[in-house]
Design a protein around this motif. Structure first.
Motif: not given
Length: 282
Positions: A161-190
């Motif tokens: 199940n971990t591999l299935i979830l990791v594959t799903a996470l890889q499909a998350v647009p990196r732009s969303l992660i970068e936008a969250a970091a730009a808004d000051g969100a840390g790793p746990w908040r992201t």
């Protein structure tokens, strides 16, 4: 386009019909018959139409009902624990907190590649206090054997199940992660506010598969039954169906049990998907 679509669907539909629809239909037909022996059971056997008598017998069977209740308790505890661990491991791997991520993925997946019989024998030895010092008591005793089975199943499937979830996470647009970091969100908040909500479809998928797999649990209790008397012949529904057909020589009654188990599996899966769909729409 329609021809191309049917061309892709045909292999799946053929295998689905061959390995699911036909066996289920055959079991359904057999469940409507019963073997009758006249003369106090000493006469020649004959197969007669029994209508729904086999289903009435299954519903009145306390062993079958206990097996369903036992597997329900196991699923209510084991599935959330397993998927929770899988989600945590997937988030850690996706965040890059672990070095040699490929090796970690392989290590998580290895238990899934171990045959169920070997996994049960391995853990059965670890459950004995004389062998494994961390086992404070005999975990194969009646009060603990259900938890012992749940631990084995979790160990086997959490990496899958971990591999299935990791594959799903890889499909998350990196732009969303970068936008969250730009808004000051840390790793746990992201992870909590961005990644986990986007993991919901994959979690629903793995939870559905886990519900189906839990109701079909067979190998682990079947092997443990040869090791400990705490696991009876009807400990899980699938094990009860097997022993009804091959040990008690009641194939028509076992067919009714199998059809009812399939119906329960289908109903629970559909109910879970509908509930999660409502939560998503809310």
């Amino acid at each position: 386009m329609r021809r191309a679509a049917w061309g892709f669907l045909t292999p799946f539909l053929a295998l689905f019909a061959l390995f699911f629809v036909l066996p289920l239909g055959y079991a359904l037909v057999r469940s409507l018959y019963a073997v009758r022996r006249p003369g106090l059971g000493f006469g020649p056997a004959s197969v007669e139409f029994a209508a729904l008598r086999n289903y009435a017998a299954v519903l009145a069977d306390p062993v079958f009902r206990s097996a369903l209740g036992r597997i329900a308790v196991l699923g209510l505890v084991q599935i959330p624990v397993m998927l929770g661990l899988a989600a945590v491991l997937a988030l850690l791997l996706d965040a890059g907190l672990a070095r040699a991520v490929r090796w970690f993925r392989l290590g998580f997946f290895l238990p899934y590649g171990v045959p169920g019989v070997i996994a049960v024998l391995l853990w059965a030895n670890l459950y004995v206090p004389q062998v494994f010092p961390l086992a404070w008591t005999d975990l194969l005793a009646p009060p603990y054997v259900l938890a012992a089975i749940g631990n084995i199943v979790t160990w086997e499937y959490v990496g899958y199940n971990t591999l299935i979830l990791v594959t799903a996470l890889q499909a998350v647009p990196r732009s969303l992660i970068e936008a969250a970091a730009a808004d000051g969100a840390g790793p746990w908040r992201t992870a909590w506010s961005v990644k986990l909500p986007l993991l919901r479809p994959a979690l629903v998928l793995t939870a559905t598969f886990s519900i189906i797999g839990t109701l079909q649990l067979f190998s682990e209790p079947a092997v443990l039954r040869t090791i400990t008397p705490a696991v009876s012949a009807g400990y899980t529904p699938n094990l009860h169906v097997y022993n009804t057909i091959f040990t008690d020589d009641l194939p028509h009654l076992g067919a009714a049990q199998a059809v009812l188990l399939a119906a329960v599996t289908f109903a629970l899966s559909i109910a879970f998907l509908r509930v999660t769909r409502r939560w998503s729409a809310a």
